[in-house]
Design a protein around this motif. Structure first.
Motif, PDB file in Angstrom:
ATOM      1  N   PHE A   1      -2.001  -2.456  -6.692  1.00 21.58           N
ATOM      2  CA  PHE A   1      -1.604  -0.669  -6.892  1.00 21.58           C
ATOM      3  C   PHE A   1       0.359  -0.740  -6.514  1.00 21.58           C
ATOM      4  O   PHE A   1       0.676  -1.576  -5.966  1.00 21.58           O
ATOM      5  CB  PHE A   1      -2.670   0.224  -6.004  1.00 21.58           C
ATOM      6  CG  PHE A   1      -3.602  -0.147  -6.138  1.00 21.58           C
ATOM      7  CD1 PHE A   1      -4.933  -0.492  -5.202  1.00 21.58           C
ATOM      8  CD2 PHE A   1      -4.206   1.144  -7.239  1.00 21.58           C
ATOM      9  CE1 PHE A   1      -5.820  -0.636  -5.238  1.00 21.58           C
ATOM     10  CE2 PHE A   1      -6.037   1.520  -7.203  1.00 21.58           C
ATOM     11  CZ  PHE A   1      -7.010   0.353  -6.397  1.00 21.58           C
TER      12      PHE A   1
ATOM     13  N   TYR B   1       2.635   1.512  -5.098  1.00 18.37           N
ATOM     14  CA  TYR B   1       2.495   3.061  -4.855  1.00 18.37           C
ATOM     15  C   TYR B   1       4.407   3.134  -4.891  1.00 18.37           C
ATOM     16  O   TYR B   1       4.915   2.263  -4.181  1.00 18.37           O
ATOM     17  CB  TYR B   1       1.709   2.996  -3.960  1.00 18.37           C
ATOM     18  CG  TYR B   1       0.346   3.509  -3.546  1.00 18.37           C
ATOM     19  CD1 TYR B   1      -0.626   2.343  -3.546  1.00 18.37           C
ATOM     20  CD2 TYR B   1      -0.351   5.029  -4.188  1.00 18.37           C
ATOM     21  CE1 TYR B   1      -1.865   2.786  -3.935  1.00 18.37           C
ATOM     22  CE2 TYR B   1      -1.585   5.119  -3.774  1.00 18.37           C
ATOM     23  CZ  TYR B   1      -2.190   3.810  -3.762  1.00 18.37           C
ATOM     24  OH  TYR B   1      -3.844   4.536  -4.040  1.00 18.37           O
TER      25      TYR B   1
ATOM     26  N   PHE C   1       5.262   0.617  -2.681  1.00 19.58           N
ATOM     27  CA  PHE C   1       4.511  -0.787  -2.178  1.00 19.58           C
ATOM     28  C   PHE C   1       3.617  -1.367  -3.036  1.00 19.58           C
ATOM     29  O   PHE C   1       2.751  -0.719  -3.499  1.00 19.58           O
ATOM     30  CB  PHE C   1       4.272   0.079  -0.885  1.00 19.58           C
ATOM     31  CG  PHE C   1       4.450   0.456   0.034  1.00 19.58           C
ATOM     32  CD1 PHE C   1       5.194   1.971   0.377  1.00 19.58           C
ATOM     33  CD2 PHE C   1       4.733   0.020   1.251  1.00 19.58           C
ATOM     34  CE1 PHE C   1       5.418   2.347   1.211  1.00 19.58           C
ATOM     35  CE2 PHE C   1       5.492   0.301   2.167  1.00 19.58           C
ATOM     36  CZ  PHE C   1       6.251   1.576   2.325  1.00 19.58           C
TER      37      PHE C   1
ATOM     38  N   ARG D   1      -6.398  -4.648  -2.829  1.00 19.91           N
ATOM     39  CA  ARG D   1      -7.936  -3.659  -2.436  1.00 19.91           C
ATOM     40  C   ARG D   1      -9.293  -4.740  -2.843  1.00 19.91           C
ATOM     41  O   ARG D   1      -9.781  -5.462  -3.983  1.00 19.91           O
ATOM     42  CB  ARG D   1      -8.103  -2.796  -2.958  1.00 19.91           C
ATOM     43  CG  ARG D   1      -9.314  -1.950  -2.395  1.00 19.91           C
ATOM     44  CD  ARG D   1      -9.306  -0.010  -3.115  1.00 19.91           C
ATOM     45  NE  ARG D   1     -10.250   0.604  -2.385  1.00 19.91           N
ATOM     46  CZ  ARG D   1     -10.662   1.405  -2.408  1.00 19.91           C
ATOM     47  NH1 ARG D   1      -9.697   2.485  -3.215  1.00 19.91           N
ATOM     48  NH2 ARG D   1     -11.047   2.060  -1.660  1.00 19.91           N
TER      49      ARG D   1
ATOM     50  N   ILE E   1      -7.705  -2.577   2.678  1.00 16.81           N
ATOM     51  CA  ILE E   1      -6.100  -2.344   1.796  1.00 16.81           C
ATOM     52  C   ILE E   1      -5.134  -2.851   2.409  1.00 16.81           C
ATOM     53  O   ILE E   1      -4.662  -2.668   3.346  1.00 16.81           O
ATOM     54  CB  ILE E   1      -6.124  -1.000   1.307  1.00 16.81           C
ATOM     55  CG1 ILE E   1      -7.646  -0.453   0.778  1.00 16.81           C
ATOM     56  CG2 ILE E   1      -5.155  -0.689  -0.055  1.00 16.81           C
ATOM     57  CD1 ILE E   1      -8.017   1.030   0.245  1.00 16.81           C
ATOM     58  N   ILE E   2      -4.453  -3.846   1.526  1.00 18.72           N
ATOM     59  CA  ILE E   2      -2.978  -4.555   2.892  1.00 18.72           C
ATOM     60  C   ILE E   2      -2.180  -3.777   1.675  1.00 18.72           C
ATOM     61  O   ILE E   2      -2.543  -4.151   0.994  1.00 18.72           O
ATOM     62  CB  ILE E   2      -3.433  -6.085   2.821  1.00 18.72           C
ATOM     63  CG1 ILE E   2      -4.867  -5.933   2.915  1.00 18.72           C
ATOM     64  CG2 ILE E   2      -2.238  -6.474   3.457  1.00 18.72           C
ATOM     65  CD1 ILE E   2      -5.707  -6.174   4.500  1.00 18.72           C
ATOM     66  N   PHE E   3      -1.208  -3.701   2.611  1.00 18.74           N
ATOM     67  CA  PHE E   3       0.130  -3.259   1.880  1.00 18.74           C
ATOM     68  C   PHE E   3       1.124  -4.301   2.114  1.00 18.74           C
ATOM     69  O   PHE E   3       0.885  -4.573   2.834  1.00 18.74           O
ATOM     70  CB  PHE E   3       0.568  -1.836   2.466  1.00 18.74           C
ATOM     71  CG  PHE E   3      -0.379  -0.219   2.029  1.00 18.74           C
ATOM     72  CD1 PHE E   3      -1.382  -0.715   2.686  1.00 18.74           C
ATOM     73  CD2 PHE E   3       0.514  -0.289   0.474  1.00 18.74           C
ATOM     74  CE1 PHE E   3      -1.818   0.902   1.815  1.00 18.74           C
ATOM     75  CE2 PHE E   3      -0.369   1.301   0.309  1.00 18.74           C
ATOM     76  CZ  PHE E   3      -1.856   1.273   0.595  1.00 18.74           C
ATOM     77  N   GLY E   4       1.874  -4.381   1.257  1.00 12.20           N
ATOM     78  CA  GLY E   4       3.110  -5.244   1.488  1.00 12.20           C
ATOM     79  C   GLY E   4       4.191  -4.070   2.288  1.00 12.20           C
ATOM     80  O   GLY E   4       4.073  -2.684   2.371  1.00 12.20           O
ATOM     81  N   LYS E   5       5.311  -4.715   2.665  1.00 14.19           N
ATOM     82  CA  LYS E   5       6.898  -3.895   3.206  1.00 14.19           C
ATOM     83  C   LYS E   5       7.349  -3.322   2.679  1.00 14.19           C
ATOM     84  O   LYS E   5       7.477  -2.330   2.919  1.00 14.19           O
ATOM     85  CB  LYS E   5       7.269  -5.324   4.362  1.00 14.19           C
ATOM     86  CG  LYS E   5       6.128  -6.064   5.436  1.00 14.19           C
ATOM     87  CD  LYS E   5       7.120  -7.293   5.982  1.00 14.19           C
ATOM     88  CE  LYS E   5       6.109  -7.911   7.331  1.00 14.19           C
ATOM     89  NZ  LYS E   5       6.606  -8.880   8.030  1.00 14.19           N
ATOM     90  N   GLY E   6       7.560  -2.942   1.897  1.00 11.96           N
ATOM     91  CA  GLY E   6       7.868  -2.384   0.880  1.00 11.96           C
ATOM     92  C   GLY E   6       9.521  -2.904   0.351  1.00 11.96           C
ATOM     93  O   GLY E   6       9.864  -3.035   0.229  1.00 11.96           O
TER      94      GLY E   6
END
Lengths: 115, 114
Positions: A35, A37, A91, A95, A103-108
């Motif tokens: 994803f 976001y 971001f 998933r 769910i893992i997000f990057g640092k943006g």
């Protein structure tokens, strides 16, 4: 464990130009979801685009498209015809489908649009 | 209106004083999750729940508790808050676990622990 890396903390693009935000991830799973976001200054998290790993075709949503390279574990976001309203933090997120449902997000990446 | 609500939106507290941040969704979603957002670290998952009475640890669960007694509510509890828990917290929900479903995020709770 899965990881998501966004190597560009900040980027700038001229209004109406095209910009590409990079995202790479690491996983041993064969099926998963990815994803992008957007978080504008209002702090609200907004889904931009999503991709299923088993689909070869790159997802597209109006001016937003992705370049999904499964073998390279790369999931970049291309924004065409950049607009002032695109200025935000973006971001990338992974998933899991198999096993747990973390769910893992990057640092943006903070994107600035130059008028 | 379909939404995820969080309360309070802003909270300043002192070390050791127990607090609860509430999260509620009106979309009949099965999956709910808590994240914290810190500068330079992105969003990190604290806890998640795939359904009522089912909760699991995310990447940074230390110092937090959750419960899922009803489908719509997923409160985040800090039994003894410490300054390193000062952060921006988001609750999110999605229709199903392990799916392409979009996560819907709450507006965020800015917590400061002195």
């Amino acid at each position: 464990a899965q990881t998501v890396t966004q190597s560009q903390p900040e980027m700038s693009v001229q209004e109406a130009e095209t910009v590409t935000l990079s995202c790479t991830y690491d996983t041993s799973e064969s099926d998963y979801y990815l994803f992008w976001y957007k978080q504008p200054p209002s702090r609200q998290m907004i889904l931009v685009i999503r991709q299923e790993a088993y689909k070869q075709q790159n997802a597209t949503e109006n001016r937003f498209s992705v370049n999904f390279q499964k073998a390279a574990k790369s999931f970049s976001l291309k924004i065409s015809d950049s607009q002032l309203g695109d200025a935000a933090m973006y971001f990338c997120a992974y998933r899991s489908v198999e096993g747990d449902d973390k769910i893992i997000f990057g640092k943006g990446t903070r994107l600035h649009i130059l008028p | 209106e379909a939404q995820v609500t969080q309360n309070p939106r802003y909270l300043i507290t002192v070390t050791g004083k127990k607090l609860t941040v509430t999260c509620s969704q009106n979309m009949n979603h099965e999956y709910m999750s808590w994240y914290r957002q810190d500068p330079g670290l992105g969003l990190r998952q604290i806890y998640y729940s795939m359904n009522v009475e089912v909760t699991d640890k995310g990447d940074v669960p230390e110092g937090y508790k959750v419960s899922r007694k009803e489908k719509r509510n997923f409160p985040l509890i800090l039994e003894s808050p410490s300054p390193n828990q000062t952060s921006l917290y988001f609750c999110a929900s999605s229709l199903l676990a392990g799916a392409l479903n979009e996560q819907f995020f709450g507006p965020g709770t800015r917590l400061t622990v002195l």
